[in-house]
Design a protein around this motif. Structure first.
Motif, PDB file in Angstrom:
ATOM      1  N   PHE A   9       0.841  -1.203   0.000  1.00  0.00           N
ATOM      2  CA  PHE A   9       0.000   0.000   0.000  1.00  0.00           C
ATOM      3  C   PHE A   9       0.871   1.244   0.000  1.00  0.00           C
ATOM      4  CE2 PHE A   9      -2.179   3.321   2.550  1.00  0.00           C
ATOM      5  CZ  PHE A   9      -3.206   3.603   1.657  1.00  0.00           C
ATOM      6  N   ARG A  10       0.574   2.195  -0.912  1.00  0.00           N
ATOM      7  CA  ARG A  10       1.295   3.464  -0.975  1.00  0.00           C
ATOM      8  C   ARG A  10       0.466   4.538  -0.265  1.00  0.00           C
ATOM      9  NH1 ARG A  10       2.642   5.111  -6.875  1.00  0.00           N
ATOM     10  NH2 ARG A  10       4.006   6.647  -5.836  1.00  0.00           N
ATOM     11  N   ALA A  11       0.910   4.905   0.916  1.00  0.00           N
ATOM     12  CA  ALA A  11       0.195   5.921   1.687  1.00  0.00           C
ATOM     13  C   ALA A  11       0.493   7.314   1.170  1.00  0.00           C
ATOM     14  CB  ALA A  11       0.570   5.818   3.164  1.00  0.00           C
ATOM     15  N   LEU A  12       1.709   7.535   0.639  1.00  0.00           N
ATOM     16  CA  LEU A  12       2.079   8.810   0.026  1.00  0.00           C
ATOM     17  C   LEU A  12       2.710   8.539  -1.326  1.00  0.00           C
ATOM     18  CD1 LEU A  12       3.666  10.771   3.037  1.00  0.00           C
ATOM     19  CD2 LEU A  12       1.354  11.010   2.119  1.00  0.00           C
ATOM     20  N   LYS A  13       2.367   9.367  -2.311  1.00  0.00           N
ATOM     21  CA  LYS A  13       2.795   9.133  -3.687  1.00  0.00           C
ATOM     22  C   LYS A  13       3.507  10.372  -4.240  1.00  0.00           C
ATOM     23  CE  LYS A  13      -1.347   6.258  -4.201  1.00  0.00           C
ATOM     24  NZ  LYS A  13      -2.667   6.127  -4.880  1.00  0.00           N
ATOM     25  N   GLY A  14       4.792  10.499  -3.909  1.00  0.00           N
ATOM     26  CA  GLY A  14       5.593  11.571  -4.479  1.00  0.00           C
ATOM     27  C   GLY A  14       5.143  12.967  -4.094  1.00  0.00           C
ATOM     28  N   VAL A  15       4.871  13.185  -2.826  1.00  0.00           N
ATOM     29  CA  VAL A  15       4.390  14.483  -2.361  1.00  0.00           C
ATOM     30  C   VAL A  15       5.544  15.487  -2.312  1.00  0.00           C
ATOM     31  CG1 VAL A  15       3.414  15.747  -0.407  1.00  0.00           C
ATOM     32  CG2 VAL A  15       2.479  13.517  -1.047  1.00  0.00           C
ATOM     33  N   SER A  16       5.351  16.646  -2.919  1.00  0.00           N
ATOM     34  CA  SER A  16       6.311  17.742  -2.867  1.00  0.00           C
ATOM     35  C   SER A  16       5.582  19.004  -2.421  1.00  0.00           C
ATOM     36  CB  SER A  16       6.964  17.974  -4.233  1.00  0.00           C
ATOM     37  OG  SER A  16       7.750  16.859  -4.625  1.00  0.00           O
ATOM     38  N   LEU A  17       6.206  19.737  -1.497  1.00  0.00           N
ATOM     39  CA  LEU A  17       5.526  20.896  -0.925  1.00  0.00           C
ATOM     40  C   LEU A  17       6.540  21.786  -0.221  1.00  0.00           C
ATOM     41  CD1 LEU A  17       2.880  22.376   0.022  1.00  0.00           C
ATOM     42  CD2 LEU A  17       2.908  20.835   1.999  1.00  0.00           C
ATOM     43  N   ASP A  18       6.461  23.078  -0.440  1.00  0.00           N
ATOM     44  CA  ASP A  18       7.246  24.066   0.294  1.00  0.00           C
ATOM     45  C   ASP A  18       6.299  24.910   1.136  1.00  0.00           C
ATOM     46  OD1 ASP A  18       9.679  23.268  -0.746  1.00  0.00           O
ATOM     47  OD2 ASP A  18       9.678  24.753  -2.353  1.00  0.00           O
ATOM     48  N   ILE A  19       6.687  25.149   2.385  1.00  0.00           N
ATOM     49  CA  ILE A  19       5.881  25.965   3.296  1.00  0.00           C
ATOM     50  C   ILE A  19       6.741  27.122   3.783  1.00  0.00           C
ATOM     51  CG2 ILE A  19       4.668  26.006   5.506  1.00  0.00           C
ATOM     52  CD1 ILE A  19       3.914  23.095   5.015  1.00  0.00           C
ATOM     53  N   GLY A  20       6.225  28.328   3.627  1.00  0.00           N
ATOM     54  CA  GLY A  20       6.976  29.526   3.953  1.00  0.00           C
ATOM     55  C   GLY A  20       7.012  29.813   5.442  1.00  0.00           C
ATOM     56  N   ARG A  21       8.041  30.525   5.841  1.00  0.00           N
ATOM     57  CA  ARG A  21       8.202  30.900   7.234  1.00  0.00           C
ATOM     58  C   ARG A  21       7.072  31.840   7.665  1.00  0.00           C
ATOM     59  NH1 ARG A  21      12.961  30.452   9.886  1.00  0.00           N
ATOM     60  NH2 ARG A  21      13.976  30.166   7.851  1.00  0.00           N
ATOM     61  N   GLY A  22       6.421  31.492   8.771  1.00  0.00           N
ATOM     62  CA  GLY A  22       5.397  32.356   9.342  1.00  0.00           C
ATOM     63  C   GLY A  22       4.004  32.208   8.757  1.00  0.00           C
ATOM     64  N   GLU A  23       3.793  31.276   7.841  1.00  0.00           N
ATOM     65  CA  GLU A  23       2.454  31.127   7.265  1.00  0.00           C
ATOM     66  C   GLU A  23       1.647  30.076   8.010  1.00  0.00           C
ATOM     67  OE1 GLU A  23       1.548  29.430   3.427  1.00  0.00           O
ATOM     68  OE2 GLU A  23       3.503  28.434   3.331  1.00  0.00           O
ATOM     69  N   ILE A  24       0.341  30.135   7.844  1.00  0.00           N
ATOM     70  CA  ILE A  24      -0.547  29.083   8.330  1.00  0.00           C
ATOM     71  C   ILE A  24      -1.003  28.288   7.118  1.00  0.00           C
ATOM     72  CG2 ILE A  24      -2.715  28.516   9.469  1.00  0.00           C
ATOM     73  CD1 ILE A  24      -2.429  30.899  11.196  1.00  0.00           C
ATOM     74  N   PHE A  25      -0.659  27.010   7.108  1.00  0.00           N
ATOM     75  CA  PHE A  25      -0.977  26.141   5.976  1.00  0.00           C
ATOM     76  C   PHE A  25      -1.967  25.085   6.447  1.00  0.00           C
ATOM     77  CE2 PHE A  25      -0.425  22.527   3.161  1.00  0.00           C
ATOM     78  CZ  PHE A  25      -0.334  23.118   1.914  1.00  0.00           C
ATOM     79  N   ALA A  26      -3.099  25.002   5.778  1.00  0.00           N
ATOM     80  CA  ALA A  26      -4.132  24.024   6.124  1.00  0.00           C
ATOM     81  C   ALA A  26      -4.074  22.859   5.155  1.00  0.00           C
ATOM     82  CB  ALA A  26      -5.514  24.666   6.084  1.00  0.00           C
ATOM     83  N   LEU A  27      -3.942  21.658   5.694  1.00  0.00           N
ATOM     84  CA  LEU A  27      -3.918  20.441   4.886  1.00  0.00           C
ATOM     85  C   LEU A  27      -5.260  19.736   5.053  1.00  0.00           C
ATOM     86  CD1 LEU A  27      -2.145  18.612   3.074  1.00  0.00           C
ATOM     87  CD2 LEU A  27      -1.446  17.413   5.151  1.00  0.00           C
ATOM     88  N   LEU A  28      -6.011  19.676   3.961  1.00  0.00           N
ATOM     89  CA  LEU A  28      -7.352  19.100   3.986  1.00  0.00           C
ATOM     90  C   LEU A  28      -7.360  17.786   3.221  1.00  0.00           C
ATOM     91  CD1 LEU A  28      -9.461  22.284   3.161  1.00  0.00           C
ATOM     92  CD2 LEU A  28      -8.694  21.472   5.390  1.00  0.00           C
ATOM     93  N   GLY A  29      -8.188  16.881   3.668  1.00  0.00           N
ATOM     94  CA  GLY A  29      -8.325  15.608   2.978  1.00  0.00           C
ATOM     95  C   GLY A  29      -9.209  14.672   3.778  1.00  0.00           C
ATOM     96  N   PRO A  30      -9.855  13.727   3.107  1.00  0.00           N
ATOM     97  CA  PRO A  30     -10.710  12.776   3.817  1.00  0.00           C
ATOM     98  C   PRO A  30      -9.889  11.833   4.677  1.00  0.00           C
ATOM     99  CG  PRO A  30     -10.477  12.137   1.521  1.00  0.00           C
ATOM    100  CD  PRO A  30      -9.806  13.472   1.659  1.00  0.00           C
ATOM    101  N   ASN A  31     -10.552  11.075   5.533  1.00  0.00           N
ATOM    102  CA  ASN A  31      -9.868  10.071   6.340  1.00  0.00           C
ATOM    103  C   ASN A  31      -9.132   9.091   5.431  1.00  0.00           C
ATOM    104  OD1 ASN A  31     -10.794  11.109   8.780  1.00  0.00           O
ATOM    105  ND2 ASN A  31     -12.637   9.844   8.782  1.00  0.00           N
ATOM    106  N   GLY A  32      -7.886   8.777   5.811  1.00  0.00           N
ATOM    107  CA  GLY A  32      -7.100   7.840   5.021  1.00  0.00           C
ATOM    108  C   GLY A  32      -6.404   8.454   3.829  1.00  0.00           C
ATOM    109  N   ALA A  33      -6.461   9.786   3.698  1.00  0.00           N
ATOM    110  CA  ALA A  33      -5.870  10.442   2.529  1.00  0.00           C
ATOM    111  C   ALA A  33      -4.355  10.520   2.612  1.00  0.00           C
ATOM    112  CB  ALA A  33      -6.451  11.842   2.361  1.00  0.00           C
ATOM    113  N   GLY A  34      -3.800  10.468   3.837  1.00  0.00           N
ATOM    114  CA  GLY A  34      -2.356  10.565   4.019  1.00  0.00           C
ATOM    115  C   GLY A  34      -1.917  11.752   4.844  1.00  0.00           C
ATOM    116  N   LYS A  35      -2.856  12.488   5.430  1.00  0.00           N
ATOM    117  CA  LYS A  35      -2.504  13.683   6.191  1.00  0.00           C
ATOM    118  C   LYS A  35      -1.599  13.354   7.380  1.00  0.00           C
ATOM    119  CE  LYS A  35      -6.668  14.986   7.257  1.00  0.00           C
ATOM    120  NZ  LYS A  35      -7.423  13.821   6.753  1.00  0.00           N
ATOM    121  N   THR A  36      -2.051  12.418   8.213  1.00  0.00           N
ATOM    122  CA  THR A  36      -1.284  12.087   9.412  1.00  0.00           C
ATOM    123  C   THR A  36       0.034  11.420   9.062  1.00  0.00           C
ATOM    124  OG1 THR A  36      -3.300  11.916  10.767  1.00  0.00           O
ATOM    125  CG2 THR A  36      -1.331  10.771  11.568  1.00  0.00           C
TER     126      THR A  36
END
Length: 310
Positions: free
Chosen positions: A18-45
């Motif tokens: 099972f592939r829980a994450l599939k090549g995720v790439s992401l940059d998050i800037g200093r001091g920002e609030i970033f919301a990660l949304l997704g259904p249960n089992g999407a890979g957030k946790t």
């Protein structure tokens, strides 16, 4: 300014295949609030757990302010505070002792003044000498937040922080989040309360089936994907849309007493004025009109539904 979190090609595969994450790439800037949304089992946790060093990735890299989370684990982890979904703490310790101990785990010198302020901010000071096991669920959640902030991290992860908590805690926590943002702390949150993301976040990412399918500034996302509706309350009921109004794809509702026009941000400036002008030419009168716009939740549901049916 370089991102404080840089994720590149992150993979997580389990022995089952099972592939829980599939090549995720992401940059998050200093001091920002970033919301990660997704259904249960999407890979957030899973994503958060890898960044925080709790789960090993199968591939890809994560850097925290330039520190690789594998090669320079201690420096990377010391910058992060994590409030997990589950409540994990020593049931027989007092509130003050467990929060102070968490600070020491990260090599921070004792600072009773800071700990007192933190406990007061989270309405825990009156419970400072109470054993964890004697606290309510909401108070235990407050302790988890205090533990995550005890070593004064630059980055705070909030994994479903307000799920199942009372309204008072939710209000207190979001006030604290606002103060942390003002002080320069970077905040990444997952939440099922999408109205919270809509109110607080600077950017929104949507993850589905282990893939990051969209990352947008909240305002840009609403403008690009937020559908709007114009409802016209007619003077005389209508049984069919006149051919002269076919270009607007209008819908008749309420027994012919209403016309509904659905449009996006691009059509807003031209679509409504031209529609009203054409109706005036056709002597189609209306007594009232109102507009509404889809929420971030509507957009999220639409994106995930489209992904599942693709």
């Amino acid at each position: 300014m370089p991102p404080i979190i840089s994720i590149s090609g992150l993979e997580k595969r389990y022995a089952s295949g099972f592939r829980a994450l599939k090549g995720v790439s992401l940059d998050i800037g200093r001091g920002e609030i970033f919301a990660l949304l997704g259904p249960n089992g999407a890979g957030k946790t899973t994503l958060i757990s890898i960044v925080c060093g709790l789960v090993n990735a199968s591939g890809g890299t994560v850097r925290i302010d330039g520190h690789d989370i594998v090669r320079d684990y201690r420096a990377a982890r010391s910058m992060i505070g994590l409030v997990p979904q589950e409540l994990h703490t020593d049931a027989f310790e007092s509130v003050r002792a467990t929060v102070s101990f968490s600070r020491g785990l990260f090599g921070r010198a004792p600072n009773p003044t800071f700990i007192e302020k933190l406990l007061r901010d989270l309405s825990l000071w009156d419970k400072r000498d109470t054993k964890i096991k004697e606290l309510s669920g909401g108070m235990k959640r407050r302790v988890m937040i205090a533990k995550a902030l005890s070593h004064e991290p630059d980055i705070l992860f909030l994994d479903e922080p307000t799920a199942g908590v009372d309204v008072e805690l939710r209000r207190d926590m979001w006030e604290l989040v606002g103060r942390l943002r003002d002080s320069g702390v970077t905040i990444i949150l997952t939440t099922h309360y999408i109205e919270e993301a809509e109110e607080m976040a600077d950017r929104v990412g949507v993850i589905s089936q282990g893939e990051l399918i969209l990352v947008e500034g909240k305002t840009d996302l609403m403008q690009k994907l937020g559908r709007k509706e114009l409802t016209l309350h007619l003077v005389e009921p209508m049984t069919a849309v006149p051919p002269e109004l076919a270009d607007w794809k209008l819908e008749i509702e309420d027994g012919g007493h209403q016309l509904r026009y659905r449009f996006d941000a691009k059509a807003e400036r031209t679509g409504i004025p031209s529609l009203l002008a054409r109706m005036r030419d056709l002597n189609i009168g209306f007594t009232d009109l109102n507009t509404s716009q889809s929420s971030l939740e509507d957009i999220f549901v639409s994106l995930v539904s489209d992904r599942r049916t693709a």
